[in-house]
Design a protein around this motif. Sequence first.
Motif, PDB file in Angstrom:
ATOM      1  N   ALA A   1       6.320   0.662  -0.696  1.00 53.83           N
ATOM      2  CA  ALA A   1       5.353   1.385   0.773  1.00 53.83           C
ATOM      3  C   ALA A   1       4.278   0.989   1.638  1.00 53.83           C
ATOM      4  O   ALA A   1       2.721   1.370   1.290  1.00 53.83           O
ATOM      5  N   VAL A   2       4.565   1.080   2.570  1.00 57.37           N
ATOM      6  CA  VAL A   2       3.865   1.177   4.408  1.00 57.37           C
ATOM      7  C   VAL A   2       2.401   1.719   3.435  1.00 57.37           C
ATOM      8  O   VAL A   2       1.521   0.925   4.124  1.00 57.37           O
ATOM      9  N   THR A   3       2.206   2.924   3.516  1.00 59.85           N
ATOM     10  CA  THR A   3       1.321   3.388   3.110  1.00 59.85           C
ATOM     11  C   THR A   3       0.464   3.510   2.134  1.00 59.85           C
ATOM     12  O   THR A   3      -0.491   3.130   2.470  1.00 59.85           O
ATOM     13  N   ASP A   4       1.541   2.818   0.789  1.00 61.88           N
ATOM     14  CA  ASP A   4       0.567   2.522  -0.431  1.00 61.88           C
ATOM     15  C   ASP A   4      -0.195   1.197   0.490  1.00 61.88           C
ATOM     16  O   ASP A   4      -1.591   0.778  -0.053  1.00 61.88           O
ATOM     17  N   VAL A   5       0.342   0.170   1.596  1.00 64.62           N
ATOM     18  CA  VAL A   5      -0.476  -1.240   1.086  1.00 64.62           C
ATOM     19  C   VAL A   5      -1.481  -1.169   1.932  1.00 64.62           C
ATOM     20  O   VAL A   5      -2.651  -1.144   1.901  1.00 64.62           O
ATOM     21  N   ALA A   6      -1.447  -0.117   2.989  1.00 66.57           N
ATOM     22  CA  ALA A   6      -2.279   0.138   3.892  1.00 66.57           C
ATOM     23  C   ALA A   6      -4.103   0.821   2.792  1.00 66.57           C
ATOM     24  O   ALA A   6      -4.872   0.492   3.101  1.00 66.57           O
TER      25      ALA A   6
ATOM     26  N   GLU B   1      -8.931   0.790   0.791  1.00 67.73           N
ATOM     27  CA  GLU B   1      -9.570   0.384  -0.522  1.00 67.73           C
ATOM     28  C   GLU B   1     -10.946  -0.765  -0.561  1.00 67.73           C
ATOM     29  O   GLU B   1     -11.986  -0.887  -0.750  1.00 67.73           O
ATOM     30  N   MET B   2     -10.461  -1.876  -0.385  1.00 66.32           N
ATOM     31  CA  MET B   2     -11.091  -3.870   0.119  1.00 66.32           C
ATOM     32  C   MET B   2     -11.504  -3.310   0.697  1.00 66.32           C
ATOM     33  O   MET B   2     -12.662  -4.539   0.544  1.00 66.32           O
ATOM     34  N   GLY B   3     -11.954  -2.641   2.163  1.00 63.74           N
ATOM     35  CA  GLY B   3     -13.236  -2.313   3.328  1.00 63.74           C
ATOM     36  C   GLY B   3     -13.309  -4.348   3.650  1.00 63.74           C
ATOM     37  O   GLY B   3     -14.814  -4.141   3.959  1.00 63.74           O
ATOM     38  N   ARG B   4     -12.216  -4.800   2.982  1.00 50.97           N
ATOM     39  CA  ARG B   4     -12.138  -6.146   4.254  1.00 50.97           C
ATOM     40  C   ARG B   4     -11.591  -6.456   5.544  1.00 50.97           C
ATOM     41  O   ARG B   4     -10.366  -5.571   5.486  1.00 50.97           O
ATOM     42  N   GLU B   5     -11.639  -7.184   6.583  1.00 51.26           N
ATOM     43  CA  GLU B   5     -10.993  -7.138   7.694  1.00 51.26           C
ATOM     44  C   GLU B   5      -9.821  -7.966   7.523  1.00 51.26           C
ATOM     45  O   GLU B   5      -9.221  -8.799   6.359  1.00 51.26           O
TER      46      GLU B   5
ATOM     47  N   VAL C   1       8.427  -3.402  12.528  1.00 46.77           N
ATOM     48  CA  VAL C   1       9.071  -2.806  12.133  1.00 46.77           C
ATOM     49  C   VAL C   1       7.935  -1.712  11.944  1.00 46.77           C
ATOM     50  O   VAL C   1       8.274  -0.637  12.469  1.00 46.77           O
ATOM     51  N   TYR C   2       6.879  -1.671  11.145  1.00 51.36           N
ATOM     52  CA  TYR C   2       5.770  -0.640  10.732  1.00 51.36           C
ATOM     53  C   TYR C   2       4.157  -0.623  12.164  1.00 51.36           C
ATOM     54  O   TYR C   2       4.106  -0.111  11.298  1.00 51.36           O
ATOM     55  N   ARG C   3       5.056  -0.860  12.658  1.00 45.67           N
ATOM     56  CA  ARG C   3       3.297  -1.063  13.278  1.00 45.67           C
ATOM     57  C   ARG C   3       2.664  -0.470  13.894  1.00 45.67           C
ATOM     58  O   ARG C   3       2.065  -0.010  13.887  1.00 45.67           O
TER      59      ARG C   3
ATOM     60  N   ARG D   1      -1.821   3.537  12.301  1.00 48.37           N
ATOM     61  CA  ARG D   1      -2.127   5.155  11.843  1.00 48.37           C
ATOM     62  C   ARG D   1      -2.594   5.310  10.833  1.00 48.37           C
ATOM     63  O   ARG D   1      -3.716   6.027  10.526  1.00 48.37           O
ATOM     64  N   LYS D   2      -2.777   4.584  10.147  1.00 48.10           N
ATOM     65  CA  LYS D   2      -3.051   3.908   8.483  1.00 48.10           C
ATOM     66  C   LYS D   2      -3.988   3.208   8.319  1.00 48.10           C
ATOM     67  O   LYS D   2      -5.235   3.727   7.669  1.00 48.10           O
ATOM     68  N   MET D   3      -4.710   2.244   9.257  1.00 51.05           N
ATOM     69  CA  MET D   3      -5.342   1.454   8.643  1.00 51.05           C
ATOM     70  C   MET D   3      -7.235   1.975   9.359  1.00 51.05           C
ATOM     71  O   MET D   3      -7.056   2.903  10.347  1.00 51.05           O
ATOM     72  N   ARG D   4      -7.507   1.351   8.164  1.00 46.07           N
ATOM     73  CA  ARG D   4      -9.125   2.147   8.919  1.00 46.07           C
ATOM     74  C   ARG D   4     -10.115   1.368   8.550  1.00 46.07           C
ATOM     75  O   ARG D   4     -11.436   1.464   8.900  1.00 46.07           O
ATOM     76  N   VAL D   5     -10.172  -0.273   8.461  1.00 42.78           N
ATOM     77  CA  VAL D   5     -10.739  -1.196   8.373  1.00 42.78           C
ATOM     78  C   VAL D   5     -10.206  -2.058   9.847  1.00 42.78           C
ATOM     79  O   VAL D   5      -9.914  -1.683   9.888  1.00 42.78           O
TER      80      VAL D   5
END
Length: 239
Positions: free
Chosen positions: A143-148, A153-157, A167-169, A174-178
Amino acid sequence: MKILALDSSGLVASVALVEDEVLLAEYTVNYKKTHSQTLLPMLDTIGAMIDLDLSTVDAIAIAAGPGSFTGLRIGSATAKGLGLALGKPIIGVPTVDALAYNLYDCEKIICPMMDARRNQVYTGFYTFREHQLKVLREQTAAAVTDVAAWLNEMGREVIFLGDGVPVYRDLIQRKMRVPYSFAPAHVNKQRAGAVAALGEIYYAQGKIQDAKEHQPEYLRMSQAERERAEKLKQEEKTV
């Protein structure tokens, strides 16, 4: 070394020929036609343009999956047919690996996304170290939410590419924090040139197989298989 490459794993159809690390020809089309209509005519076209004698090819590299079930079957059947007719080995190149290879020497996390439907993507995480592609997470359906979440968690660009991105842009944003970015148009879809380039490396490493043995890697069941499994489950409940 001369490698013929085919990729029909997604919306894009692509054919390429690489010889001794030189891309001699590549024909890529991102248009709504079935790959059974396009692959062989595309091969004929580049063959005529560069006077290609197919008997001189050392191996046939194929985007081996994951991807569209129909597209993978068409590509696999085409590669197997050529391999059997020419007596040439097959090099199965993971589709998501080849997508990541488009971004050669990128030290960010490379995240290809192929639309797997049902709110999922085929993906994997990659980077380059010392000019070599490194797998950080093996290709999978998720799932895209799991991928994000995994990427955060990996904390890298991160840099995203693949037909799943448009499709999921919005969801990605909305979900990316890095920090993240999206690859530009000329490198953000499947290219047989990347399949061929990786194919050369795999050939040198002995990662080849007889054409009879080649099978695509689907990663998950097709819709027909899922429906059949669900039907069997319901029948078992009623017994």
